[in-house]
Design a protein around this motif. Structure first.
Motif, PDB file in Angstrom:
ATOM      1  N   GLU A  45     -25.490 -26.680 -18.240  1.00 27.33           N
ATOM      2  CA  GLU A  45     -26.512 -25.697 -17.895  1.00 27.33           C
ATOM      3  C   GLU A  45     -26.761 -24.710 -19.040  1.00 27.33           C
ATOM      4  OE1 GLU A  45     -24.981 -23.902 -14.396  1.00 27.33           O
ATOM      5  OE2 GLU A  45     -25.637 -25.511 -13.047  1.00 27.33           O
ATOM      6  N   SER A  46     -25.817 -24.602 -19.960  1.00 28.16           N
ATOM      7  CA  SER A  46     -25.936 -23.649 -21.060  1.00 28.16           C
ATOM      8  C   SER A  46     -26.679 -24.219 -22.258  1.00 28.16           C
ATOM      9  CB  SER A  46     -24.539 -23.189 -21.514  1.00 28.16           C
ATOM     10  OG  SER A  46     -23.822 -22.597 -20.450  1.00 28.16           O
ATOM     11  N   ILE A  47     -26.936 -25.521 -22.256  1.00 30.51           N
ATOM     12  CA  ILE A  47     -27.548 -26.178 -23.416  1.00 30.51           C
ATOM     13  C   ILE A  47     -29.058 -25.981 -23.411  1.00 30.51           C
ATOM     14  CG2 ILE A  47     -27.934 -28.374 -24.578  1.00 30.51           C
ATOM     15  CD1 ILE A  47     -25.288 -29.353 -23.371  1.00 30.51           C
ATOM     16  N   GLU A  48     -29.573 -25.526 -24.541  1.00 32.02           N
ATOM     17  CA  GLU A  48     -31.023 -25.408 -24.755  1.00 32.02           C
ATOM     18  C   GLU A  48     -31.350 -25.944 -26.140  1.00 32.02           C
ATOM     19  OE1 GLU A  48     -32.626 -21.554 -24.125  1.00 32.02           O
ATOM     20  OE2 GLU A  48     -31.856 -21.340 -22.092  1.00 32.02           O
ATOM     21  N   ASP A  49     -32.336 -26.836 -26.191  1.00 32.13           N
ATOM     22  CA  ASP A  49     -32.757 -27.446 -27.454  1.00 32.13           C
ATOM     23  C   ASP A  49     -31.581 -28.073 -28.190  1.00 32.13           C
ATOM     24  OD1 ASP A  49     -35.404 -26.599 -27.016  1.00 32.13           O
ATOM     25  OD2 ASP A  49     -34.985 -24.640 -27.916  1.00 32.13           O
ATOM     26  N   ILE A  76     -26.031 -24.569 -27.876  1.00 30.36           N
ATOM     27  CA  ILE A  76     -25.690 -23.433 -27.016  1.00 30.36           C
ATOM     28  C   ILE A  76     -25.811 -22.162 -27.854  1.00 30.36           C
ATOM     29  CG2 ILE A  76     -23.887 -22.297 -25.677  1.00 30.36           C
ATOM     30  CD1 ILE A  76     -22.736 -25.026 -25.030  1.00 30.36           C
ATOM     31  N   LYS A  95     -25.919 -12.899 -32.481  1.00 31.22           N
ATOM     32  CA  LYS A  95     -26.149 -14.218 -31.899  1.00 31.22           C
ATOM     33  C   LYS A  95     -25.114 -15.213 -32.413  1.00 31.22           C
ATOM     34  CE  LYS A  95     -31.158 -13.381 -31.676  1.00 31.22           C
ATOM     35  NZ  LYS A  95     -31.191 -13.149 -30.227  1.00 31.22           N
TER      36      LYS A  95
END
Length: 328
Positions: free
Chosen positions: A299-303, A306, A316
């Motif tokens: 659920e934490s993975i984007e593109d 993480i 960041k």
């Protein structure tokens, strides 16, 4: 300053809590003016002006309270309310490092600003203020919780000391924005200041008149006892402080204390420096992610990666999901 007004320690300057004592009135306290540290913390977020001012007050209050700790640890101030600014969090560590952030509803804050409802009570709404003393992993935490019912952080601080600490206390907080021109450009900076004064006589019976005697039956009014003359005088002097005196760089903490208490004699002690220091690190974030389940990692993975942003400092951190057991 000695009773004759002679300076006995180096000037506190900005971003340093200055402990003081007025022995003739049996009061002790701390004063501070915040400048660069306040600016650095607020600059890490695009806060509306009203939110910056509110967080500035919380930062000052945390320093005034946390700088009294005599052990290695942390003082945490946190609000949980139903207003446009539903959470303020400030961490103050006894090494002088501090950080803070505000969570708010941008639309509700904009509406409040448009209507001129920018006082702390309107922005915070109703809820609680929790003040936590953390002495480390081997020690139990101490937490005091007081209601926020449309009042100010000053009001909440007074309630905390009356109910939890049983110490007559007066607190003053102020935050202001300053504007100047540098090389033809308008520069905006924030300054804040605060003062806490506490009545600490050796004879405990002198304190009791200013404190609640306990819960009275519903509908019964409890007549307040007569306050000690020394505490009445101290409160009267603190009541003369104007907001601009707390933030004006031309009125440093030593000068303000001299203005207030020179007739009684005020002694200042070594200042306690405050610095902007977030406790986040890549190692800490990585350790947190390693505790996630496979589902939480997914659920934490984007593109394909993480990304974690520290809410306090805005730093960041980027990670490859495959390095975690849940992501493989």
């Amino acid at each position: 300053m000695s009773e004759a007004g002679v300076q006995t320690v180096a000037p506190a300057g900005d971003d340093a809590a200055l402990p003081f004592e007025v022995a003739a009135l049996d009061v002790r306290g701390r004063a501070i003016q915040m400048g660069p540290v306040l600016n650095t913390i607020l600059a890490g977020h695009a806060y509306p002006d009203s939110v910056s001012k509110l967080l500035g007050e919380a930062l000052v209050l945390a320093v005034l309270l946390g700088s009294s700790l005599k052990f290695d640890g942390k003082f945490i101030l946190q609000t949980d309310t139903d207003g446009p600014v539903d959470m303020l969090v400030v961490d103050y560590r006894t090494d002088g490092g501090m950080r803070g952030y505000a969570r708010f509803d941008a639309e509700k804050v904009a509406a409040a600003e448009a209507e001129g409802r920018t006082e702390p009570g309107a922005l915070l709404g109703k809820g609680v203020l929790a003040m936590t003393i953390d002495q480390g992993p081997e020690m139990s935490r101490y937490q005091g919780i007081v209601p926020l019912d449309g009042g100010t952080l000053e009001d909440a601080g007074h309630t905390y000391f009356r109910q939890s600490e049983q110490i007559p206390t007066r607190i003053r907080l102020a935050v202001a924005e300053f504007q100047s021109r540098e090389t033809g450009e308008l520069v905006r900076t924030w300054r804040a200041g605060g003062l806490i004064v506490q009545f600490l006589p050796k004879a405990p019976e002198r304190i009791r008149a200013d404190l609640p005697g306990g819960d009275a039956p519903e509908g019964m009014e409890v007549e307040a006892g007569a306050e000690d003359d020394a505490w009445v005088e101290a409160q009267s002097l603190v009541g003369t402080i104007e907001d601009h005196e707390l933030t004006d760089p031309a009125v440093p903490a030593e000068r303000l204390l001299f203005r207030l208490f020179h007739e009684r004699g005020v002694r200042v002690f070594s200042p306690i420096q405050v610095v902007d220091r977030c406790s986040c690190s890549r190692e800490k974030v990585e350790g947190l992610l390693e505790s996630f389940s496979a589902e939480e990692i997914a659920e934490s993975i984007e593109d394909g990666g993480i990304a974690v942003t520290c809410e306090f400092c805005g730093r960041k951190y980027a990670f490859d999901p495959d390095q975690f057991s849940g992501g493989s």
